[in-house]
Design an enzyme around this catalytic site. Structure first.
Site, mmCIF file in Angstrom:
data_model
loop_
_atom_site.group_PDB
_atom_site.id
_atom_site.type_symbol
_atom_site.label_atom_id
_atom_site.label_comp_id
_atom_site.label_asym_id
_atom_site.label_seq_id
_atom_site.Cartn_x
_atom_site.Cartn_y
_atom_site.Cartn_z
ATOM 1 N N CYS A 147 -2.394 -0.187 7.563
ATOM 2 C CA CYS A 147 -1.671 1.064 7.350
ATOM 3 C C CYS A 147 -1.828 2.019 8.534
ATOM 4 O O CYS A 147 -0.869 2.694 8.909
ATOM 5 C CB CYS A 147 -2.129 1.721 6.054
ATOM 6 S SG CYS A 147 -1.623 0.791 4.584
ATOM 7 N N HIS A 206 0.837 -1.191 0.000
ATOM 8 C CA HIS A 206 0.000 0.000 0.000
ATOM 9 C C HIS A 206 0.878 1.250 0.000
ATOM 10 O O HIS A 206 2.030 1.231 0.455
ATOM 11 C CB HIS A 206 -0.906 0.021 1.227
ATOM 12 C CG HIS A 206 -1.940 -1.043 1.237
ATOM 13 N ND1 HIS A 206 -3.024 -1.006 2.081
ATOM 14 C CD2 HIS A 206 -2.081 -2.190 0.506
ATOM 15 C CE1 HIS A 206 -3.778 -2.069 1.876
ATOM 16 N NE2 HIS A 206 -3.221 -2.801 0.935
ATOM 17 N N CYS A 224 -6.296 1.678 5.639
ATOM 18 C CA CYS A 224 -6.838 0.434 6.198
ATOM 19 C C CYS A 224 -6.233 0.231 7.588
ATOM 20 O O CYS A 224 -5.348 0.981 8.016
ATOM 21 C CB CYS A 224 -6.514 -0.743 5.277
ATOM 22 S SG CYS A 224 -4.756 -1.160 5.218
ATOM 23 N N GLU A 255 0.854 3.881 1.903
ATOM 24 C CA GLU A 255 1.338 4.304 3.219
ATOM 25 C C GLU A 255 2.546 3.483 3.673
ATOM 26 O O GLU A 255 3.495 4.032 4.242
ATOM 27 C CB GLU A 255 0.223 4.172 4.267
ATOM 28 C CG GLU A 255 -1.004 4.999 3.958
ATOM 29 C CD GLU A 255 -2.085 4.260 3.164
ATOM 30 O OE1 GLU A 255 -3.265 4.615 3.317
ATOM 31 O OE2 GLU A 255 -1.751 3.337 2.388
#
Length: 149
Positions: free
Chosen positions: A87, A54, A84, A56
């Site tokens: 993250c 992801h 999410c 992040e």
């Protein structure tokens, strides 16, 4: 600090993700003292063939390496979609001072749906602000998923 400017920079990263067939989530990490962008990133799940790649996570890994430190104190993260839970936890673990995100994620969002987990007594408490340029962020995501169908 010009919050809209920095979110616009995160949106540029999300557009890059869109153009590269990734879910269009983009972000930047900013030095809170100098207001300079430390790192930029976007989702790279398809590119890396890794479900946890992801935006992040990539920002945190690259910034820690670039700054040669394990904590990102005095940094601000701007990301186009509510992180999410994975993250959100990583952001807290890395001691990111502030998080600004664009669109809320009702399905997988780890901030609004899991606030009780993020405010535990022994965790770093990142300041969180959601809904920044939310319509622009949502529009890009909706365009991407419409294109897939």
């Amino acid at each position: 600090m010009n919050i809209d400017y920095f979110m616009s920079e995160a949106i540029k990263e999300a557009k890059f993700a869109f153009d590269n067939h990734e879910v269009p989530v983009g972000g930047i990490l900013v030095d809170n003292k100098t207001n300079l962008i430390i790192e930029r990133s976007y989702n790279k799940i398809n590119k890396e063939q890794n479900a946890i790649y992801h935006c992040e996570i990539d920002l945190i890994i690259k910034a820690c390496k670039k700054l040669s430190q394990k904590y990102l104190n005095d940094t601000i993260m701007f990301v186009t979609l509510e992180p999410c839970m994975m993250c959100a936890s990583a952001i807290s673990e890395a001691h990111v001072k502030k998080l600004y995100f664009g669109a809320y994620d009702e399905k997988n969002g780890g901030i609004e749906n899991n606030k009780s987990k993020l405010i535990k007594e022994h965790t770093f408490k990142t300041e969180i602000y959601g809904g920044i340029m939310e319509n622009d962020c949502k529009k890009l995501l909706k365009s991407f998923f419409k294109k897939l169908r």
